[in-house]
Design a protein around this motif. Sequence first.
Motif, PDB file in Angstrom:
ATOM      1  N   LYS A  52       0.817  -1.207   0.000  1.00 24.61           N
ATOM      2  CA  LYS A  52       0.000   0.000   0.000  1.00 24.61           C
ATOM      3  C   LYS A  52       0.856   1.265   0.000  1.00 24.61           C
ATOM      4  O   LYS A  52       0.491   2.289  -0.574  1.00 24.61           O
ATOM      5  N   THR A  53       2.023   1.183   0.688  1.00 25.01           N
ATOM      6  CA  THR A  53       2.882   2.370   0.762  1.00 25.01           C
ATOM      7  C   THR A  53       3.404   2.797  -0.606  1.00 25.01           C
ATOM      8  O   THR A  53       3.693   3.975  -0.842  1.00 25.01           O
ATOM      9  N   VAL A  54       3.565   1.826  -1.490  1.00 22.40           N
ATOM     10  CA  VAL A  54       4.071   2.137  -2.828  1.00 22.40           C
ATOM     11  C   VAL A  54       3.028   2.889  -3.655  1.00 22.40           C
ATOM     12  O   VAL A  54       3.347   3.741  -4.488  1.00 22.40           O
ATOM     13  N   SER A 105      -7.538  -7.904  -0.126  1.00 23.27           N
ATOM     14  CA  SER A 105      -8.462  -7.009  -0.840  1.00 23.27           C
ATOM     15  C   SER A 105      -8.995  -5.930   0.087  1.00 23.27           C
ATOM     16  O   SER A 105      -9.134  -4.757  -0.300  1.00 23.27           O
ATOM     17  N   GLU A 106      -9.293  -6.305   1.338  1.00 26.73           N
ATOM     18  CA  GLU A 106      -9.777  -5.318   2.307  1.00 26.73           C
ATOM     19  C   GLU A 106      -8.712  -4.273   2.606  1.00 26.73           C
ATOM     20  O   GLU A 106      -9.003  -3.077   2.746  1.00 26.73           O
ATOM     21  N   GLN A 107      -7.462  -4.715   2.714  1.00 26.24           N
ATOM     22  CA  GLN A 107      -6.379  -3.798   3.059  1.00 26.24           C
ATOM     23  C   GLN A 107      -6.040  -2.858   1.901  1.00 26.24           C
ATOM     24  O   GLN A 107      -5.679  -1.694   2.118  1.00 26.24           O
ATOM     25  N   LEU A 108      -6.163  -3.350   0.656  1.00 26.69           N
ATOM     26  CA  LEU A 108      -5.764  -2.554  -0.512  1.00 26.69           C
ATOM     27  C   LEU A 108      -6.945  -1.874  -1.192  1.00 26.69           C
ATOM     28  O   LEU A 108      -6.780  -1.248  -2.250  1.00 26.69           O
ATOM     29  N   ARG A 113      -5.327 -10.611  -5.360  1.00 30.37           N
ATOM     30  CA  ARG A 113      -5.151 -12.071  -5.341  1.00 30.37           C
ATOM     31  C   ARG A 113      -3.833 -12.388  -4.650  1.00 30.37           C
ATOM     32  O   ARG A 113      -2.836 -11.679  -4.815  1.00 30.37           O
ATOM     33  N   VAL A 114      -3.848 -13.508  -3.884  1.00 31.28           N
ATOM     34  CA  VAL A 114      -2.661 -13.930  -3.138  1.00 31.28           C
ATOM     35  C   VAL A 114      -2.377 -15.391  -3.460  1.00 31.28           C
ATOM     36  O   VAL A 114      -3.275 -16.239  -3.406  1.00 31.28           O
ATOM     37  N   ARG A 115      -1.140 -15.659  -3.807  1.00 23.58           N
ATOM     38  CA  ARG A 115      -0.685 -17.031  -4.023  1.00 23.58           C
ATOM     39  C   ARG A 115       0.595 -17.249  -3.216  1.00 23.58           C
ATOM     40  O   ARG A 115       1.332 -16.305  -2.933  1.00 23.58           O
ATOM     41  N   ILE A 116       0.834 -18.537  -2.880  1.00 27.48           N
ATOM     42  CA  ILE A 116       2.028 -18.889  -2.100  1.00 27.48           C
ATOM     43  C   ILE A 116       2.711 -20.066  -2.774  1.00 27.48           C
ATOM     44  O   ILE A 116       2.078 -21.077  -3.116  1.00 27.48           O
ATOM     45  N   SER A 117       4.017 -19.931  -2.991  1.00 33.37           N
ATOM     46  CA  SER A 117       4.836 -21.018  -3.539  1.00 33.37           C
ATOM     47  C   SER A 117       5.541 -21.730  -2.390  1.00 33.37           C
ATOM     48  O   SER A 117       6.258 -21.088  -1.607  1.00 33.37           O
ATOM     49  N   GLN A 118       5.340 -23.057  -2.296  1.00 32.21           N
ATOM     50  CA  GLN A 118       5.959 -23.850  -1.229  1.00 32.21           C
ATOM     51  C   GLN A 118       7.381 -24.214  -1.621  1.00 32.21           C
ATOM     52  O   GLN A 118       7.715 -25.361  -1.890  1.00 32.21           O
ATOM     53  N   GLU A 127      -1.184  -9.879  -6.351  1.00 30.95           N
ATOM     54  CA  GLU A 127      -1.620  -9.065  -7.493  1.00 30.95           C
ATOM     55  C   GLU A 127      -2.447  -7.903  -6.948  1.00 30.95           C
ATOM     56  O   GLU A 127      -3.616  -8.070  -6.606  1.00 30.95           O
ATOM     57  N   PRO A 128      -1.871  -6.696  -6.818  1.00 31.15           N
ATOM     58  CA  PRO A 128      -2.585  -5.574  -6.196  1.00 31.15           C
ATOM     59  C   PRO A 128      -3.638  -5.005  -7.148  1.00 31.15           C
ATOM     60  O   PRO A 128      -3.485  -5.068  -8.387  1.00 31.15           O
ATOM     61  N   PRO A 129      -4.707  -4.453  -6.594  1.00 27.14           N
ATOM     62  CA  PRO A 129      -5.741  -3.846  -7.458  1.00 27.14           C
ATOM     63  C   PRO A 129      -5.237  -2.592  -8.152  1.00 27.14           C
ATOM     64  O   PRO A 129      -5.785  -2.195  -9.190  1.00 27.14           O
TER      65      PRO A 129
END
Length: 439
Positions: A52-54, A105-108, A113-118, A127-129
């Motif tokens: 968000k700061t960016v 989504s609430e914060q931004l 969308r959020v994904r995590i690589s194990q 993926e920011p809005p």
Amino acid sequence: MRIFPKSAFGQTVFLVGALLLINQVVSYVAVSFYVVKPTIEQVNIMLAKQVKTVFIGVNDGIEVNEAVSKRFFEETGIELLTQREAYINGLGQAREYSMLSNIMSEQLNGSARVRISQTNPLVYWIEPPQAPGYWVRVPLSGFTEANIEFLTFYLTSIGFLSVLGGWLFARHLNRPLKALQEAAIKVSKGDFSTNVAEQGSTEMVEVTKAFNQMSRSIAALEQDRRLLMAGVSHDLRTPLTRIRLATEMMSADEDYLRDGIIHDIEDMNAIIDQFIEYLRHHDKGDYQHEDLNALVEEVVHAEQQHGRQQGRKITCELNPSLPNVPLSNVAIKRVLTNMIENAIRYSDGDIDVSTHYCLRKTHVCVSVKDRGPGIPESELEKVFAPFTQGDQARGSEGSGLGLAIIKRIVTMHNGRVELRNRAEGGLCATIYLPIKTPA
């Protein structure tokens, strides 16, 4: 299929294992919901604030270029990649999490969308809005698989040690019960020499004390019974001997009367002998490995010498491969004698005696077959009780202790007796003696 074990030992171990499993599941759920989940959510919120700061002051989105990506990396140490670059760097192997996407989504203030690589390190993809089609790549070096492996090892070790502790605890509790069981088996076979050690819990000590007292009382009662029977038999034999002497001095013209009295005296002496034999205890310390075939031949020869079969034939079919078995020579001779005498008394035809193995070759067997009327199926088990002579078709001679003596002696040898009616007529009596000395 039965899952819950029958033994107290198995039930204790099963209970400890079940409680441990429930505890592990509850602990896992608690850690997941109250430690792992809040931690991940907090990390998600912190990353959202960094993203968000960016994009401060940007409401309708911005055009992302190389300068923006460079500035983002300089400010946060996090890469901003295009869709194509993201897939080259492993986005395709990342798993999407809807819960984290909703929080992001609430914060931004938009659809994120959020994904995590194990992977190692763990990679967070956002993926920011404000920049659709671009992905923020956040390596989380603090989350390594080594921690997961250590946690798995820890839980497995705790589970194994808990089950092992439960097994040792159950074994400690059940050791006195096992000793009590072995002593009870010995008492049931007439061996009162075992005194169970008083150990274990308070309740177990009280039960052991009661058992030892019961064993001593039964031993004293058994001793009194033997003394009583020995005294009675001695007192009976004395007048019988005098009657026998008086009968021998009767005149020649009273031979018919004398023979009848002598026959009755012999019957009474035989009955007294059977009473004493029934009460006699055969110590296992006297057992020796004997040739069963030789014992059978000796008993059959003695019966033929005495002429009790009255011209009837006794045939022997002996298995020469039988091993020597642990037994009391005198006691088993009494068993074989009673079996053959019963066959002679209750039948008219020839008698067959044979030795053989049982089906599993754990016991050797001696069978005596007669050609008499047999015993009704409903009476086959009852005839082993003392003073029981079976069906009236087999007559009512003797004291009714013959089969009781056989069963008592064979049971002391850890064997068994079996009676069955033959299809061709007659009765087959079989004794089973173990080849190995029981522990």
